[in-house]
Structures are given as C-alpha cells and as structure tokens.
Design a protein around this motif. Structure first.
Motif, short mmCIF file in Angstrom:
data_model
loop_
_atom_site.label_atom_id
_atom_site.label_comp_id
_atom_site.label_asym_id
_atom_site.label_seq_id
_atom_site.Cartn_x
_atom_site.Cartn_y
_atom_site.Cartn_z
N ILE A 260 -0.52 -6.77 0.65
CA ILE A 260 -0.40 -6.23 2.01
C ILE A 260 1.07 -5.93 2.29
N THR B 74 0.01 -12.10 5.49
CA THR B 74 -0.20 -11.12 4.42
C THR B 74 -1.21 -11.65 3.40
N HIS C 41 -5.06 -11.81 7.55
CA HIS C 41 -4.61 -10.59 8.23
C HIS C 41 -5.82 -9.97 8.91
#
Length: 296
Positions: free
Chosen positions: A45, A57, A61
């Motif tokens: 991410i 991340t 998320h």
C-alpha cells in the motif's frame, strides 16, 4: 497484469435538517489504483496526500478491509494487491473520507469479483451503507449528486434529487479534526417535541428547496437535532456557520464536522464573502459525480 482504477468523491451529509438521510457528492475526489498480482495474499500500500504516514498500510486500511468485505459478499477470490492512493479528501473533517474509502474498496471488489460487469450501484449502496452505518455519505459517494436514503430492513432505499447546475457549494475546511465517534457521543437520546417538529418541517422542505424553491434553502437547512449539541467540539466552525446564516447564507456543519458548507445560487453564496473565516481554507465546489471504476 490487470490494473483497476477508482475515482471516488468527497461527500457532505445532513445538509442541516436531513440528519443521517440526505447526502451530496462534491467535485473533489480521491484517485486510487490497484495492480492485481500473481502472488496470492501479497499486499503493498502506498499513500500520497491526505493520510500519508498516518493511515495503516496493512489489511486494516479501510479501502483494503472494505475490498475484502466485498469479496465475501460477491464471491470473489482474494488476489495479490498493490494499492496506490492519491488522497485529496481531508480526514476527520466531515467530508465523507471514510465512506469514500469504503465505496472505493467495494468498487475494487466488484471489479475483481465481476470482471467485465458494470458496477451494480444499488448493490454497492446496500453494502457500503450498512458498513458505514447510514446511507447519506455512502449513497452520495456511489451515485453522485444529492440523494435521500434510508434503511428498509435489509435493503436501502434511495432517491436521487434533481438538483440544477445553478446550485453550487462553498466549503470552509479548518485545520483541526473532529472524530465522528466523538461527535455522535454528545448527541442526546431525547429532544424536545418543539425541536422535533421544527426539524421535521425543515427536512420535509429540503428536497424541494434543493430542486426548485431555492428561496427556501436557508429555512430548509435549519437544524435542531445535532449541530448545537456539537458546538463545543468545534466552536470556530459553529461560530462561522452561525455568522454565515445570520448573513442569509444557507450554511451548515458538514457531516459530523468540523468543515462548514453552504449551498445555494451564486447570489445566495455571495453574501458569505463579507463573513470573516480566518483559519479556514475555502473552496468553491460543484456537485460531484459518483464512484467510477475502470480497468486497464
């Protein structure tokens, strides 16, 4: 390698009297892209702009967790994913960033589960509304424009309002944040009958005011259910909204705040030019389109 692209708008909810049921998309968007990788369960991410360095991340998320929920709903298999988020929508400002992330994740899930099929916006509305808790922000992010939405058992009913292009918005975004959960926690369980009646009158007039009777917008955006109870959480915003309304501008707190937003014709919004708004970043925005999914 397949890459999915999603464009999703910021939204504003309540519009004053339409608490938890009226929403509007704004011409202010997050852009996201996802590469589908051969390695199963791989996840990377990248976040640019709003939330960079602060949002998780991993699978927590919100775009990714929403995508995984969508795969469960629609029978898709989880691929490896590389997600890139180019975020413009401010977080915790009352501009629907959470709803937009949920809708974006579900749009990705639809593209993975139903390749080649156009987005089923009714289905996206149903799932995103229950995930978000109510259909105002979620429905506006899916469909664009202005919507009236409500739950009917396990379904979501939604009406798209026919707002003419003459209606625009002014948005005042402060630097400070207010979390939605905190803003909801200060709301009372019971309100005086006179306030409930006044709210019902204003809410009944709101769709008419947006579509045709723009002269009613100031009265139709009046609120007695949520804004005053949240005033101490966002005093600069509440004071700015009050000053704008005293100047005749149909201004409200956007969603749970602290952004202030006004709706109206150019003539109605011009009155806001004389109102001091130090500490706020002002934007003039048209109504936005709904979520878009493309594949390359």
């Amino acid at each position: 390698m397949t890459t999915l692209h999603v464009r999703v708008p910021a939204t504003t909810a309540n519009l004053g009297s339409g608490f938890d049921c009226v929403g509007m998309a704004l011409d202010f968007h997050d852009e996201l892209e996802m590469e589908l990788l051969q390695s199963s369960h791989a996840l990377a991410i990248e976040v640019e702009g709003q939330g960079a360095g602060t949002v998780p991340t991993d699978e927590t998320h919100l775009v990714v967790s929403s995508l995984l929920r969508g795969l469960q709903e629609w029978g898709g298999e989880r691929p490896g994913m590389r997600l890139r988020c180019h975020n413009r929508i401010p977080h915790s400002r009352g501009l629907g960033s959470s709803a937009s992330a949920i809708v974006a994740g579900l749009a990705f899930a639809w593209g993975i589960s139903r390749p080649g099929e156009a987005l089923d916006r009714a289905e996206l509305t149903r799932v995103s509304s229950f995930m978000e808790g109510h259909p105002d922000n979620a429905g506006a992010a899916v469909w664009g424009g202005a919507i009236l939405g409500w739950f009917d058992g396990d379904d979501v009913d939604l009406v798209q309002l026919e707002v003419p292009a003459v209606i625009g918005t002014l948005v005042w975004v402060p630097q400070f944040e207010v979390g939605t959960a905190g803003a909801r926690s200060v709301l009372p369980e019971v309100v005086p009958r006179r306030d409930a009646v006044a709210q019902a009158i204003a809410a009944a007039a709101l769709p008419l005011a947006l579509e045709r009777r723009h002269d009613l917008l100031l009265a139709a955006t009046a609120d007695r259910l949520h804004q005053s109870y949240r005033a101490d959480l966002m005093r600069p915003s509440f004071d700015l909204m009050t000053a704008l309304r005293e100047a005749g501008v149909p201004a409200t707190i956007s969603g749970a705040g602290p952004t202030v937003i006004a709706f109206g014709t150019a003539e109605q919004l011009t009155a806001g030019d004389a109102v001091a708004s130090d500490g706020f970043e002002r934007h003039a925005l048209a109504l936005g389109s709904g979520v878009e999914l493309t594949v390359s």
